[in-house]
Enzyme design. Sequence first.
Site, PDB file in Angstrom:
ATOM      1  N   HIS A 119       0.769  -1.280   0.157  1.00 25.66           N
ATOM      2  CA  HIS A 119       0.115   0.120   0.106  1.00 25.66           C
ATOM      3  C   HIS A 119       0.931   1.254  -0.197  1.00 25.66           C
ATOM      4  CE1 HIS A 119      -4.309  -1.672   0.981  1.00 25.66           C
ATOM      5  NE2 HIS A 119      -3.578  -2.437   0.277  1.00 25.66           N
ATOM      6  N   THR A 168      -5.926 -18.802   2.419  1.00 28.08           N
ATOM      7  CA  THR A 168      -5.594 -20.255   2.362  1.00 28.08           C
ATOM      8  C   THR A 168      -5.612 -21.066   3.542  1.00 28.08           C
ATOM      9  OG1 THR A 168      -3.312 -19.763   2.900  1.00 28.08           O
ATOM     10  CG2 THR A 168      -3.853 -19.494   0.530  1.00 28.08           C
ATOM     11  N   ASP A 183       3.382 -19.786   0.083  1.00 30.02           N
ATOM     12  CA  ASP A 183       3.777 -20.945  -0.862  1.00 30.02           C
ATOM     13  C   ASP A 183       2.633 -20.723  -2.012  1.00 30.02           C
ATOM     14  OD1 ASP A 183       1.000 -21.566   0.213  1.00 30.02           O
ATOM     15  OD2 ASP A 183       1.745 -23.479   1.267  1.00 30.02           O
ATOM     16  N   HIS A 191      -1.793 -12.952  -1.479  1.00 28.51           N
ATOM     17  CA  HIS A 191      -2.757 -13.377  -0.424  1.00 28.51           C
ATOM     18  C   HIS A 191      -2.717 -14.792  -0.176  1.00 28.51           C
ATOM     19  CE1 HIS A 191      -5.591  -9.798  -2.033  1.00 28.51           C
ATOM     20  NE2 HIS A 191      -4.770  -9.561  -1.302  1.00 28.51           N
ATOM     21  N   THR A 192      -1.465 -15.574  -0.402  1.00 24.56           N
ATOM     22  CA  THR A 192      -1.339 -16.814   0.333  1.00 24.56           C
ATOM     23  C   THR A 192      -1.060 -16.546   1.813  1.00 24.56           C
ATOM     24  OG1 THR A 192       0.522 -18.807   0.405  1.00 24.56           O
ATOM     25  CG2 THR A 192       1.295 -16.386   0.040  1.00 24.56           C
TER      26      THR A 192
HETATM   27  C1  HEM Z   1      -5.040  -7.511  -6.728  1.00 27.95           C
HETATM   28  C2  HEM Z   1      -5.607  -6.645  -6.126  1.00 27.95           C
HETATM   29  C3  HEM Z   1      -5.705  -6.539  -4.621  1.00 27.95           C
HETATM   30  C4  HEM Z   1      -6.854  -6.407  -3.774  1.00 27.95           C
HETATM   31  C5  HEM Z   1      -8.267  -5.914  -4.544  1.00 27.95           C
HETATM   32  C6  HEM Z   1      -6.539  -6.576  -2.508  1.00 27.95           C
HETATM   33  C7  HEM Z   1      -7.260  -6.373  -1.437  1.00 27.95           C
HETATM   34  C8  HEM Z   1      -7.245  -6.972  -0.150  1.00 27.95           C
HETATM   35  C9  HEM Z   1      -8.146  -6.807   1.009  1.00 27.95           C
HETATM   36  C10 HEM Z   1      -9.687  -6.192   0.833  1.00 27.95           C
HETATM   37  C11 HEM Z   1      -7.645  -7.424   2.093  1.00 27.95           C
HETATM   38  C12 HEM Z   1      -8.395  -7.559   3.413  1.00 27.95           C
HETATM   39  C13 HEM Z   1      -8.018  -6.660   4.451  1.00 27.95           C
HETATM   40  C14 HEM Z   1      -8.706  -7.055   5.478  1.00 27.95           C
HETATM   41  O1  HEM Z   1      -9.915  -6.956   5.785  1.00 27.95           O
HETATM   42  O2  HEM Z   1      -7.969  -6.838   6.771  1.00 27.95           O
HETATM   43  C15 HEM Z   1      -6.459  -7.728   1.605  1.00 27.95           C
HETATM   44  C16 HEM Z   1      -5.409  -8.353   2.567  1.00 27.95           C
HETATM   45  C17 HEM Z   1      -4.031  -8.712   2.234  1.00 27.95           C
HETATM   46  N1  HEM Z   1      -3.396  -8.143   0.995  1.00 27.95           N
HETATM   47 FE1  HEM Z   1      -4.352  -7.699  -0.835  1.00 27.95          FE
HETATM   48  N2  HEM Z   1      -5.010  -7.115  -2.471  1.00 27.95           N
HETATM   49  C18 HEM Z   1      -4.650  -6.954  -3.619  1.00 27.95           C
HETATM   50  C19 HEM Z   1      -3.399  -7.229  -3.783  1.00 27.95           C
HETATM   51  C20 HEM Z   1      -2.250  -7.196  -3.197  1.00 27.95           C
HETATM   52  C21 HEM Z   1      -0.914  -7.416  -3.320  1.00 27.95           C
HETATM   53  C22 HEM Z   1      -0.329  -6.898  -4.737  1.00 27.95           C
HETATM   54  C23 HEM Z   1      -0.471  -7.646  -2.272  1.00 27.95           C
HETATM   55  C24 HEM Z   1       1.107  -7.540  -1.894  1.00 27.95           C
HETATM   56  C25 HEM Z   1       2.108  -7.801  -2.719  1.00 27.95           C
HETATM   57  C26 HEM Z   1      -1.318  -7.505  -1.203  1.00 27.95           C
HETATM   58  C27 HEM Z   1      -1.329  -8.061   0.219  1.00 27.95           C
HETATM   59  C28 HEM Z   1      -2.026  -8.404   1.050  1.00 27.95           C
HETATM   60  C29 HEM Z   1      -1.752  -9.191   2.264  1.00 27.95           C
HETATM   61  C30 HEM Z   1      -0.652 -10.118   2.868  1.00 27.95           C
HETATM   62  C31 HEM Z   1      -3.226  -9.255   3.181  1.00 27.95           C
HETATM   63  C32 HEM Z   1      -3.368  -9.876   4.407  1.00 27.95           C
HETATM   64  C33 HEM Z   1      -3.328  -8.861   5.622  1.00 27.95           C
HETATM   65  C34 HEM Z   1      -3.678  -9.323   6.886  1.00 27.95           C
HETATM   66  O3  HEM Z   1      -3.583 -10.457   7.125  1.00 27.95           O
HETATM   67  O4  HEM Z   1      -3.883  -8.438   7.728  1.00 27.95           O
HETATM   68  N3  HEM Z   1      -2.665  -7.868  -1.600  1.00 27.95           N
HETATM   69  N4  HEM Z   1      -6.063  -7.404   0.381  1.00 27.95           N
END
Ligand code: HEM
Length: 249
Positions: A38, A173, A180, A156-157
């Site tokens: 972000h 997952t 992974d 999102h793994t």
């Molecule tokens: C492709 C478009 C993407 C969308 C629409 C998206 C959206 C989201 C949303 C809505 C969440 C849940 C947030 C929550 O409720 O706490 C999330 C979690 C997460 N996203 Fe994405 N994301 C995207 C791409 C990415 C990318 C490119 C990365 C890193 C390279 C990433 C890493 C993460 C991680 C690690 C979580 C888990 C966070 C946690 O456990 O608190 N995301 N994402």
Amino acid sequence: MALDGEYLKEIEAARKDLRQLLQSKKQFSPIILRLAFHDAGTYDVKAKTGGPNGSIRGELNNPANNGIKVAVDFCEQVKAKHPKVSYADLYQLAGIIAVEVTGGPIIPFVPGRQDARNQQDRGALPNPNGDAKHLRDIFHRMGLNDRDIVVLSGAHTLGRANKDRSGFDGSFTENPLKFDNSYFVNLQKEDKPGLVKFPTDKVLLQDPAFRRYVQLYAKDEKTFFAHYAESHKKMSELGFQPPRAVVKA
Ligand code: HEM
């Protein structure tokens, strides 16, 4: 910030601290990885604004950044010990270590990012309810391509969605602290209770150009890791020109 031997030493010390902290508190890795995305993901390749510049710490009231304060606060303990390290470098280094300690690929890190002088929310971050056009609009604006979109979605793994943050609920997952290729394996399977798929996740299966990468990464983890490391490095360096002359420590 001067990128001299002193700075490089601080970076290595911060790397060691982050590794130690995240190894003993693995549960912070997903939100740290999200923080890195972000901070970088506001980049606009045409306007040359946004990008990994530390500005996210002033942008936590953007609803897309709900929950990320936890990761910003976590990084403060490392910043306090190594104040010379820019926030921009610290967040990207932390993201790389989060992938490493959870078993993902080693991603090369080049230091030297400057902190933005003004907090500047620029390009929008992806909306989980978007369609294929939305994903392309957002990621192509950053200067990333279709393969980057799919492979980086594999992040999102790790982690989970939280009702009070995004409105979605559940992990992506079965083992949200293990990096992974299970995100891609699950994507091809029926929905399972307790696991979450966003509309943007499902889009990766519906769009033919995206789908060929999902299929590739689901069956070939080695290629996923290699492509992920490449795209993550690219993401962590959006708009960043690594300084040419670095004085060796
Ligand atoms: C492709 C478009 C993407 C969308 C629409 C998206 C959206 C989201 C949303 C809505 C969440 C849940 C947030 C929550 O409720 O706490 C999330 C979690 C997460 N996203 Fe994405 N994301 C995207 C791409 C990415 C990318 C490119 C990365 C890193 C390279 C990433 C890493 C993460 C991680 C690690 C979580 C888990 C966070 C946690 O456990 O608190 N995301 N994402």
